[in-house]
Design an enzyme around this catalytic site. Structure first.
Site, short mmCIF file in Angstrom:
data_model
loop_
_atom_site.label_atom_id
_atom_site.label_comp_id
_atom_site.label_asym_id
_atom_site.label_seq_id
_atom_site.Cartn_x
_atom_site.Cartn_y
_atom_site.Cartn_z
N LYS A 1 19.21 4.90 17.22
CA LYS A 1 19.60 4.67 15.81
C LYS A 1 20.93 3.94 15.83
CE LYS A 1 17.52 8.28 12.98
NZ LYS A 1 17.75 9.51 12.21
N ARG B 1 19.45 -12.56 18.39
CA ARG B 1 18.17 -11.86 18.17
C ARG B 1 17.91 -10.75 19.18
NH1 ARG B 1 16.93 -17.26 17.34
NH2 ARG B 1 16.88 -17.75 15.15
N HIS C 1 24.96 16.08 4.79
CA HIS C 1 25.37 14.77 4.28
C HIS C 1 26.05 14.90 2.91
CE1 HIS C 1 22.39 12.45 7.02
NE2 HIS C 1 23.56 12.60 7.58
N ASN D 1 16.74 16.22 11.63
CA ASN D 1 17.60 16.26 10.45
C ASN D 1 17.83 17.68 9.94
OD1 ASN D 1 17.81 13.49 10.49
ND2 ASN D 1 15.99 13.22 9.23
N HIS E 1 20.83 18.53 7.86
CA HIS E 1 21.51 17.28 7.51
C HIS E 1 21.48 16.96 6.01
CE1 HIS E 1 21.95 16.76 11.75
NE2 HIS E 1 22.50 15.56 11.63
N HIS F 1 31.31 15.04 10.71
CA HIS F 1 29.85 15.16 10.66
C HIS F 1 29.35 16.47 11.29
CE1 HIS F 1 25.68 13.93 10.63
NE2 HIS F 1 25.60 14.15 11.93
N ARG G 1 10.38 13.15 14.34
CA ARG G 1 11.82 12.89 14.46
C ARG G 1 12.58 13.45 13.26
NH1 ARG G 1 14.90 7.60 16.98
NH2 ARG G 1 16.99 8.46 16.78
N LYS H 1 15.60 15.68 22.91
CA LYS H 1 15.61 14.53 21.99
C LYS H 1 14.68 13.43 22.52
CE LYS H 1 18.29 11.54 19.11
NZ LYS H 1 19.56 11.20 18.50
N GLU I 1 25.70 19.96 16.87
CA GLU I 1 24.45 19.20 17.05
C GLU I 1 23.58 19.81 18.16
OE1 GLU I 1 23.03 16.93 15.24
OE2 GLU I 1 24.57 15.79 14.19
N GLU J 1 11.09 7.75 12.99
CA GLU J 1 11.24 8.88 12.06
C GLU J 1 10.16 8.92 10.99
OE1 GLU J 1 15.44 10.11 11.40
OE2 GLU J 1 14.78 10.41 9.33
N1 GLY Z 1 20.60 12.10 14.98
C1 GLY Z 1 19.25 12.23 14.63
C2 GLY Z 1 18.37 11.18 15.22
O1 GLY Z 1 18.79 10.46 16.11
O2 GLY Z 1 17.25 11.05 14.81
#
Ligand code: GLY
Length: 355
Positions: free
Chosen positions: A144, A122, A247, A240, A243, A259, A236, A222, A186, A232
């Site tokens: 993430k 957990r 994607h 993207n 993206h 990527h 956040r 960030k 990025e 997000e």
């Molecule tokens: N790579 C985008 C984020 O971490 O939200």
């Protein structure tokens, strides 16, 4: 330490240290938190050969008992089977709830180790030691974590923050040209979203010899965003940028386009669309596309607009579904725009045309 440092406030708070030689100093840096504890170092078969022994001796000399597990390098390992192997490895050591894990590697390693740490007993602590430029500027920060399912990329995962991020800039020296450029994509994206100074490092060419500053400005920006919106729900989403296009490109290439390269194409497409729609000046759009080209990144999609629209829709095909598109306006200024999913094909078409 002759380096730079940023801090994330969420998840109990954690430092991001950026310097040369950090892998061999990891034991010293983690000693206060973890001396006397046991640790699972998760890595892949490429990174294992390069940095594992240095990390293990550093941990052991700081009184941290370390056990290593290396999975087959590559995106195809990012699945439930490898996740299960990592969890079984943790259980066999055995790690207790007060022990911890280290992700030593790129985005795949970081995402899977974070996920395993978030669900083993957990939740146990984990530390990120990114060894790719992309992981350093982006994926190691912000919590993430994920694995791919047969149904799609990153479909299972958690938001789960690390306890520390150690970015050893020496690891950038062993990257292929392609992997190095992926990180640049990025970071350029981050410059376009938030930071004129970061973008100017790429424009002036300073980024070639000041990677520490590029990483610092990227993770600093960030951190400010994820501190406001970990999950997000709002700002956040700005991360993207490019993206949604990217994607679709990755998917259509069967993930043979990396990527970062797909993000570079997606960023160029978002910029061309913004220019066509009157959201961005032509001069600014050209500046961004030229920067991507200067660093060896692709800016044109090899796929038709119809195929890209199909690939990006998935379950969004049903009537009334909407997409959040990130619209770049100026360098350092973007906005989130909700559009009906059916309209995305027009954005792709505009993004594929000359400006
Ligand atoms: N790579 C985008 C984020 O971490 O939200």
């Amino acid at each position: 330490m002759n380096g730079l440092q940023a801090h994330v406030k969420i998840g109990g708070g954690y430092d991001i240290l950026i310097a040369s030689g950090l892998i061999s100093k990891a034991g010293q840096l983690l000693k206060n938190m973890y001396a006397g504890r046991t640790c699972a170092v998760i890595t892949d078969t490429n990174v294992e050969k390069l940095y594992l022994s240095s990390l293990l001796s550093s941990l052991e000399s700081a009184g941290i008992r370390a056990h290593a597990y290396a999975f087959q390098a590559g995106e195809s390992s990012k699945n439930m089977d490898t996740l299960s192997d990592i969890l079984e490895f943790m259980a066999k050591i055995p790690l207790t709830r007060t022990d911890f894990a280290i992700a030593l590697g790129g985005g795949v390693t970081g995402d899977m180790t974070g996920f395993a740490s978030g669900c083993y007993m957990r939740g146990i602590d984990f530390v990120q030691i990114p060894t790719t430029y992309l992981a350093a500027v982006d994926s190691s920060v912000g919590g993430k974590t994920a694995v791919n399912l047969k149904s799609g990329k990153n479909l299972a995962g958690l938001f789960y923050q690390p306890k520390m991020v150690l970015i050893d800039t020496d690891t950038l020296r062993t990257l292929s040209k392609e992997d190095y450029a992926s990180g640049i994509a990025e970071a350029v994206k981050m410059g376009v979203i938030t930071d004129k100074k970061l973008f100017s490092l790429f424009e002036s060419g300073e980024a070639f010899h000041n990677e520490k500053e590029v990483i610092f400005l990227s993770v600093f920006a960030k951190a400010e965003i994820v501190d406001q919106d970990e999950r997000e729900g709002s700002v956040r989403k700005l991360l993207n940028l490019g993206h949604t296009y990217g994607h679709a490109i990755e998917k259509l290439s069967d993930y043979t386009i990396p990527h970062g390269h797909a993000v570079a194409i997606g960023l160029a497409m978002a910029v061309r669309t913004a220019c066509r729609m009157g959201d961005m000046e032509k001069e600014t759009a050209e500046k961004i596309i030229n920067v991507l080209k200067k660093y060896g990144l692709p800016t044109e999609s090899p796929f038709a607009a119809e195929a890209m629209a199909d690939a990006s829709m998935n379950d969004k095909k049903r009537a009334g579904a909407s997409l959040s598109i990130i619209v770049p306006k100026e360098i350092g200024k973007c906005e989130i725009r909700k559009i009906p999913a059916e309209e995305f094909i027009a954005y792709i078409r505009m993004g594929s045309e000359e400006i």
